[in-house]
Motif scaffolding. Structure first.
Motif, PDB file in Angstrom:
ATOM      1  N   ASN A  83       8.603  -4.611  14.301  1.00 30.77           N
ATOM      2  CA  ASN A  83       9.937  -5.045  14.723  1.00 30.77           C
ATOM      3  C   ASN A  83      10.377  -6.287  13.962  1.00 30.77           C
ATOM      4  O   ASN A  83      11.551  -6.426  13.608  1.00 30.77           O
ATOM      5  N   GLY A  84       9.447  -7.195  13.718  1.00 37.24           N
ATOM      6  CA  GLY A  84       9.772  -8.394  12.953  1.00 37.24           C
ATOM      7  C   GLY A  84      10.192  -8.069  11.533  1.00 37.24           C
ATOM      8  O   GLY A  84      11.151  -8.629  11.010  1.00 37.24           O
ATOM      9  N   LEU A  85       9.484  -7.130  10.905  1.00 36.26           N
ATOM     10  CA  LEU A  85       9.854  -6.718   9.547  1.00 36.26           C
ATOM     11  C   LEU A  85      11.243  -6.105   9.520  1.00 36.26           C
ATOM     12  O   LEU A  85      12.048  -6.386   8.639  1.00 36.26           O
ATOM     13  N   LEU A  86      11.528  -5.255  10.491  1.00 31.99           N
ATOM     14  CA  LEU A  86      12.788  -4.533  10.471  1.00 31.99           C
ATOM     15  C   LEU A  86      13.984  -5.407  10.857  1.00 31.99           C
ATOM     16  O   LEU A  86      15.107  -5.115  10.480  1.00 31.99           O
ATOM     17  N   LYS A  87      13.757  -6.466  11.603  1.00 39.23           N
ATOM     18  CA  LYS A  87      14.899  -7.286  12.008  1.00 39.23           C
ATOM     19  C   LYS A  87      15.112  -8.505  11.107  1.00 39.23           C
ATOM     20  O   LYS A  87      16.071  -9.230  11.260  1.00 39.23           O
ATOM     21  N   THR A  88      14.255  -8.688  10.116  1.00 38.00           N
ATOM     22  CA  THR A  88      14.406  -9.825   9.210  1.00 38.00           C
ATOM     23  C   THR A  88      15.734  -9.795   8.475  1.00 38.00           C
ATOM     24  O   THR A  88      16.393 -10.821   8.324  1.00 38.00           O
ATOM     25  N   ALA A  89      16.139  -8.620   8.013  1.00 38.22           N
ATOM     26  CA  ALA A  89      17.415  -8.520   7.283  1.00 38.22           C
ATOM     27  C   ALA A  89      18.572  -8.955   8.164  1.00 38.22           C
ATOM     28  O   ALA A  89      19.476  -9.667   7.711  1.00 38.22           O
ATOM     29  N   VAL A  90      18.544  -8.570   9.428  1.00 35.79           N
ATOM     30  CA  VAL A  90      19.606  -8.965  10.358  1.00 35.79           C
ATOM     31  C   VAL A  90      19.578 -10.479  10.571  1.00 35.79           C
ATOM     32  O   VAL A  90      20.618 -11.136  10.559  1.00 35.79           O
ATOM     33  N   ASP A  91      18.372 -11.034  10.728  1.00 39.61           N
ATOM     34  CA  ASP A  91      18.253 -12.476  10.932  1.00 39.61           C
ATOM     35  C   ASP A  91      18.780 -13.252   9.730  1.00 39.61           C
ATOM     36  O   ASP A  91      19.479 -14.254   9.883  1.00 39.61           O
ATOM     37  N   LYS A 123      10.488  -3.703   3.234  1.00 43.40           N
ATOM     38  CA  LYS A 123      10.235  -4.051   4.636  1.00 43.40           C
ATOM     39  C   LYS A 123      10.346  -2.821   5.520  1.00 43.40           C
ATOM     40  O   LYS A 123       9.540  -2.617   6.432  1.00 43.40           O
ATOM     41  N   LYS A 124      11.341  -1.994   5.246  1.00 43.01           N
ATOM     42  CA  LYS A 124      11.509  -0.766   6.026  1.00 43.01           C
ATOM     43  C   LYS A 124      10.328   0.164   5.805  1.00 43.01           C
ATOM     44  O   LYS A 124       9.813   0.765   6.750  1.00 43.01           O
ATOM     45  N   ALA A 125       9.870   0.278   4.557  1.00 45.51           N
ATOM     46  CA  ALA A 125       8.716   1.129   4.258  1.00 45.51           C
ATOM     47  C   ALA A 125       7.466   0.615   4.967  1.00 45.51           C
ATOM     48  O   ALA A 125       6.681   1.404   5.521  1.00 45.51           O
ATOM     49  N   ALA A 126       7.281  -0.699   4.986  1.00 42.41           N
ATOM     50  CA  ALA A 126       6.123  -1.274   5.678  1.00 42.41           C
ATOM     51  C   ALA A 126       6.225  -1.034   7.181  1.00 42.41           C
ATOM     52  O   ALA A 126       5.241  -0.689   7.839  1.00 42.41           O
ATOM     53  N   GLY A 127       7.415  -1.203   7.745  1.00 42.64           N
ATOM     54  CA  GLY A 127       7.615  -0.951   9.177  1.00 42.64           C
ATOM     55  C   GLY A 127       7.352   0.503   9.531  1.00 42.64           C
ATOM     56  O   GLY A 127       6.715   0.806  10.553  1.00 42.64           O
ATOM     57  N   ASN A 128       7.818   1.410   8.671  1.00 41.37           N
ATOM     58  CA  ASN A 128       7.571   2.835   8.918  1.00 41.37           C
ATOM     59  C   ASN A 128       6.089   3.172   8.784  1.00 41.37           C
ATOM     60  O   ASN A 128       5.566   4.004   9.532  1.00 41.37           O
ATOM     61  N   ALA A 129       5.396   2.547   7.840  1.00 45.21           N
ATOM     62  CA  ALA A 129       3.954   2.782   7.692  1.00 45.21           C
ATOM     63  C   ALA A 129       3.203   2.320   8.935  1.00 45.21           C
ATOM     64  O   ALA A 129       2.271   2.987   9.389  1.00 45.21           O
ATOM     65  N   ILE A 130       3.622   1.193   9.483  1.00 43.54           N
ATOM     66  CA  ILE A 130       2.983   0.710  10.715  1.00 43.54           C
ATOM     67  C   ILE A 130       3.198   1.723  11.829  1.00 43.54           C
ATOM     68  O   ILE A 130       2.246   2.115  12.513  1.00 43.54           O
ATOM     69  N   GLN A 131       4.451   2.176  11.987  1.00 40.78           N
ATOM     70  CA  GLN A 131       4.759   3.085  13.094  1.00 40.78           C
ATOM     71  C   GLN A 131       4.163   4.480  12.897  1.00 40.78           C
ATOM     72  O   GLN A 131       3.665   5.070  13.840  1.00 40.78           O
ATOM     73  N   ASN A 132       4.205   4.995  11.679  1.00 41.35           N
ATOM     74  CA  ASN A 132       3.812   6.380  11.452  1.00 41.35           C
ATOM     75  C   ASN A 132       2.342   6.560  11.092  1.00 41.35           C
ATOM     76  O   ASN A 132       1.814   7.663  11.251  1.00 41.35           O
ATOM     77  N   ASP A 133       1.682   5.514  10.580  1.00 41.80           N
ATOM     78  CA  ASP A 133       0.291   5.645  10.159  1.00 41.80           C
ATOM     79  C   ASP A 133      -0.671   4.804  10.993  1.00 41.80           C
ATOM     80  O   ASP A 133      -1.648   5.323  11.528  1.00 41.80           O
ATOM     81  N   LEU A 134      -0.378   3.508  11.095  1.00 43.06           N
ATOM     82  CA  LEU A 134      -1.329   2.612  11.745  1.00 43.06           C
ATOM     83  C   LEU A 134      -1.409   2.812  13.255  1.00 43.06           C
ATOM     84  O   LEU A 134      -2.505   2.922  13.809  1.00 43.06           O
ATOM     85  N   VAL A 135      -0.263   2.810  13.923  1.00 43.16           N
ATOM     86  CA  VAL A 135      -0.279   2.927  15.397  1.00 43.16           C
ATOM     87  C   VAL A 135      -0.906   4.246  15.844  1.00 43.16           C
ATOM     88  O   VAL A 135      -1.781   4.240  16.719  1.00 43.16           O
ATOM     89  N   PRO A 136      -0.521   5.397  15.258  1.00 44.64           N
ATOM     90  CA  PRO A 136      -1.192   6.643  15.667  1.00 44.64           C
ATOM     91  C   PRO A 136      -2.692   6.632  15.349  1.00 44.64           C
ATOM     92  O   PRO A 136      -3.493   7.167  16.123  1.00 44.64           O
ATOM     93  N   GLY A 137      -3.075   5.996  14.242  1.00 47.44           N
ATOM     94  CA  GLY A 137      -4.500   5.897  13.908  1.00 47.44           C
ATOM     95  C   GLY A 137      -5.266   5.084  14.937  1.00 47.44           C
ATOM     96  O   GLY A 137      -6.383   5.443  15.328  1.00 47.44           O
ATOM     97  N   VAL A 138      -4.669   3.990  15.377  1.00 51.90           N
ATOM     98  CA  VAL A 138      -5.319   3.171  16.410  1.00 51.90           C
ATOM     99  C   VAL A 138      -5.474   3.980  17.695  1.00 51.90           C
ATOM    100  O   VAL A 138      -6.521   3.954  18.343  1.00 51.90           O
ATOM    101  N   LYS A 139      -4.423   4.730  18.061  1.00 47.86           N
ATOM    102  CA  LYS A 139      -4.493   5.573  19.260  1.00 47.86           C
ATOM    103  C   LYS A 139      -5.607   6.599  19.142  1.00 47.86           C
ATOM    104  O   LYS A 139      -6.406   6.774  20.057  1.00 47.86           O
ATOM    105  N   ASP A 140      -5.649   7.304  18.005  1.00 52.50           N
ATOM    106  CA  ASP A 140      -6.650   8.356  17.818  1.00 52.50           C
ATOM    107  C   ASP A 140      -8.070   7.813  17.878  1.00 52.50           C
ATOM    108  O   ASP A 140      -8.937   8.379  18.542  1.00 52.50           O
ATOM    109  N   HIS A 141      -8.314   6.720  17.182  1.00 54.15           N
ATOM    110  CA  HIS A 141      -9.663   6.151  17.172  1.00 54.15           C
ATOM    111  C   HIS A 141     -10.024   5.556  18.527  1.00 54.15           C
ATOM    112  O   HIS A 141     -11.190   5.579  18.926  1.00 54.15           O
TER     113      HIS A 141
END
Length: 145
Positions: A116-124, A46-64
């Motif tokens: 955020n949902g992925l990263l807070k699931t463990a806490v929930d 889940k942490k890896a998926a959250g980091n991929a969203i933040q570090n790869d997908l969001v910047p890619g959306v911004k750039d495009h």
């Protein structure tokens, strides 16, 4: 055929096709779980998926999104008014670009929401476990102090 008999045959046919609903008035077979697998949660994935969203997908959306901004601005300038009215295409491109910007912003927001949902699931899940444990454990005199 009478209505009662037809109704009984219809109910019997449904029972044969569909499993009976879970009954809560008996113990689950095999010491618990009711035959369904336990909830599996993998915090590292889940942490890896959250980091991929933040570090790869969001910047890619911004750039495009920015790529489209540059080309649209050039096209609006070319179709815009020079010696008079200009083309209707310029106004349509401006409107389409405005819609595009809103969609890009909405996509970025959605990606961050999912991260955020992925990263807070463990806490929930931990909070659920603690809450359930508190509700089923016997009360002691310490609880009332």
């Amino acid at each position: 055929m009478s209505w009662d008999r037809e109704w009984q045959e219809t109910k019997a046919g449904v029972r044969e096709r569909e499993p009976l609903p879970m009954q809560l008035n008996q113990l689950a077979p095999g010491g618990g779980g009711g035959g369904v697998p336990d909830l599996a949660s993998n915090p590292a994935r889940k942490k890896a998926a959250g980091n991929a969203i933040q570090n790869d997908l969001v910047p890619g959306v911004k750039d495009h999104g920015n790529d489209a901004e540059e080309s649209t601005a050039k096209a609006v300038k070319e179709f815009g008014a020079r010696d008079g009215d200009g083309w209707d295409t310029a106004a349509a491109l401006k409107k389409a670009h405005s819609t595009w910007e809103k969609q890009v912003a909405a996509l970025k927001d959605r990606l961050l929401f999912e991260r955020n949902g992925l990263l807070k699931t463990a806490v929930d899940l931990l909070n659920d476990d603690i809450g359930i444990a508190k509700s089923i454990r016997p009360k002691s005199n310490i609880d009332y102090l």
